[in-house]
Design an enzyme around this catalytic site. Structure first.
Site, mmCIF file in Angstrom:
data_model
loop_
_atom_site.group_PDB
_atom_site.id
_atom_site.type_symbol
_atom_site.label_atom_id
_atom_site.label_comp_id
_atom_site.label_asym_id
_atom_site.label_seq_id
_atom_site.Cartn_x
_atom_site.Cartn_y
_atom_site.Cartn_z
ATOM 1 N N ILE A 207 35.880 -47.400 -32.797
ATOM 2 C CA ILE A 207 35.926 -48.776 -32.257
ATOM 3 C C ILE A 207 37.366 -49.066 -31.829
ATOM 4 O O ILE A 207 38.282 -48.924 -32.642
ATOM 5 C CB ILE A 207 35.555 -49.825 -33.346
ATOM 6 C CG1 ILE A 207 34.236 -49.481 -34.046
ATOM 7 C CG2 ILE A 207 35.496 -51.238 -32.748
ATOM 8 C CD1 ILE A 207 34.035 -50.247 -35.362
ATOM 9 N N HIS A 208 37.570 -49.423 -30.590
ATOM 10 C CA HIS A 208 38.929 -49.819 -30.195
ATOM 11 C C HIS A 208 38.983 -50.782 -29.025
ATOM 12 O O HIS A 208 40.032 -51.312 -28.692
ATOM 13 C CB HIS A 208 39.776 -48.589 -29.841
ATOM 14 C CG HIS A 208 39.459 -48.022 -28.492
ATOM 15 N ND1 HIS A 208 38.416 -47.172 -28.279
ATOM 16 C CD2 HIS A 208 40.032 -48.221 -27.277
ATOM 17 C CE1 HIS A 208 38.378 -46.844 -27.001
ATOM 18 N NE2 HIS A 208 39.330 -47.476 -26.367
ATOM 19 N N ARG A 209 37.858 -50.983 -28.350
ATOM 20 C CA ARG A 209 37.832 -51.746 -27.108
ATOM 21 C C ARG A 209 38.269 -53.187 -27.340
ATOM 22 O O ARG A 209 37.816 -53.830 -28.303
ATOM 23 C CB ARG A 209 36.376 -51.703 -26.667
ATOM 24 C CG ARG A 209 35.974 -51.773 -25.260
ATOM 25 C CD ARG A 209 36.681 -51.008 -24.283
ATOM 26 N NE ARG A 209 36.343 -49.626 -24.218
ATOM 27 C CZ ARG A 209 36.913 -48.791 -23.346
ATOM 28 N NH1 ARG A 209 37.834 -49.228 -22.515
ATOM 29 N NH2 ARG A 209 36.558 -47.547 -23.322
#
Ligand code: UD1
Ligand code: UDP
Length: 368
Positions: A207-209
């Site tokens: 997860i990084h968006r």
């Protein structure tokens, strides 16, 4: 004797660009004179250095040290520094990858100096202009001279914006890369042993968006879905996400193992061994498809629509119920279609780049 190879300055700075460069620079080293400029957008050793070391990426000649900061400050500082390098180096081309702030800065600096821009992974669209990446892609495509496009969908997207000149459908350089590195990962990576994992007994998540990390409701809902999934989930966490998990005080259950970002060989080994992958990453969605692992995408839309159409990717957004449902019941069986080329995209790029120079020389001869 004078070096007649074309001089290409490649601008890169973020993790997915190092992985693309690993595939591209390995082929370029025999064909062109490539100089790398690292913007410094990603700077932790496990977000940058690890890839140069284990994937044998040439050492950048320039390092701009422009990391963190707001979009404008970051892009502006890169633009200024890249312009000075281009004026000094006078390359035949500037090459940029994907859709980060480093991509836009490189493309804009070159275009203003009338240096032809090569955009690798051109033509992708999410049709969501709130994403910084969508702005970067559109602007970069519109100032590029050679657009290397991974899929037919991307060709069509460009056509819809009136871009048809210089567009070359060559396949996906990340597919070239994984064909090479998956075998090496299988042999070299010890990550399963290190983390005490067994094949197909865990799920892998990234997860990084920005649209997920910077929105407390979305990030909470994603973690609620993961917490309640009842699955062992390995989560190599981007530093941006870790920061927000702490800041928002998000609960992380025991079934989730948060680890530091990992190198590409370990990542590919985990991807290939996972039961399913949950991600909001562009590259990881594709890698799941290449490896035949069901992908649950934590976004509302994707640029990689083929993976959805072919049944191997499902969009669940930041909806905890949909996440849990997909974790339990999403089990694709369709034959995968080879949307992403045949692993020769970099060789094809080299041929196009060489013939581009020939054309330029002919024009000069005619007009001089
Ligand atoms: C960037 C790209 C995104 C890409 C992602 C790949 C833009 C607008 N976004 O997002 O398209 O998918 O890279 O991973 O270019 N940080 C560190 N150490 C690092 C790097 C980042 O701590 O080595 C932290 C910093 O707090 C930084 C934040 O992460 O401010 C965000 O980094 P940034 O490069 O701006 O965006 P990414 O989320 O990494
Ligand atoms: N990746 C990696 N280690 C990690 C997480 C991702 O090597 O801990 C690799 C992943 O295999 C893929 C690339 O990084 O090749 C994707 O980068 P990221 O998800 O950061 O960016 P995006 O593709 O969304 O732009």
């Amino acid at each position: 004797m004078q070096d007649k190879k074309q001089k290409i300055i490649t601008i890169l700075g973020a993790r997915p660009q190092f992985i693309k460069a690993a595939a591209v620079s390995a082929v370029f080293k025999n064909s062109v004179n490539e100089i790398l400029v690292h913007t410094g957008q990603h700077y932790d050793s496990n977000m940058s250095e690890v890839f140069f070391e284990e994937l044998d990426i040439p050492k950048p000649k320039y390092h701009l040290n422009v990391g963190s900061g707001s979009h404008g400050a970051m892009t502006g500082a890169m633009l200024t520094a890249i312009e000075a390098i281009l004026v000094e180096e006078k390359p035949d081309f500037v090459l940029v990858y994907g859709d980060t702030n480093s991509t836009l800065a490189g493309a804009l600096a070159a275009s203003k100096l009338l240096i032809p821009v090569i955009h690798v992974e051109a033509g992708l669209r999410s049709f969501n202009k709130v994403m910084p990446e969508e702005q970067n892609r559109i602007l970069t495509d519109h100032v590029s001279e050679l657009l290397f496009v991974p899929t037919q969908t991307a060709v069509d997207n460009l056509k819809n914006e009136g871009i048809t000149k210089g567009v070359h459908l060559v396949g996906d350089v990340m597919y070239d890369g994984i064909l090479h590195f998956a075998k090496i990962a299988q042999e070299k990576s010890t990550i399963l042993r290190d983390l005490n994992l067994e094949e197909k007994q865990f799920m892998l998540c990234t997860i990084h968006r920005a649209e997920n990390t910077n929105d407390i409701q979305r990030l909470k809902a994603i973690f609620a879905g993961l917490n309640d999934s009842g699955q062992k989930i390995v989560l190599p966490l981007h530093p941006r996400t870790l920061k927000y998990v702490k800041e928002y005080g998000i609960e992380v259950s025991e079934n989730i193992s948060i680890i530091e970002p990992i190198g590409y060989l370990d990542m590919v080994r985990l991807e290939a061994s996972a039961k399913k992958i949950l991600t909001d990453s562009g590259g990881v969605q594709k890698e799941a498809f290449f490896l035949g692992i069901p992908c649950i995408t934590l976004r509302d839309e994707t640029e990689w629509v083929e993976t959805i159409e072919n049944g191997w990717n499902r969009l669940v957004g930041a909806d905890s119920a949909k996440i849990q449902e997909a974790v339990l019941n999403f089990n694709p069986t369709e034959n995968r279609i080879d949307y992403f080329g045949n692993g020769t995209s970099v060789e094809q790029m080299v041929q196009v780049i060489k013939s581009f120079q020939k054309k330029t020389i002919e024009i000069i001869r005619v007009t001089s």
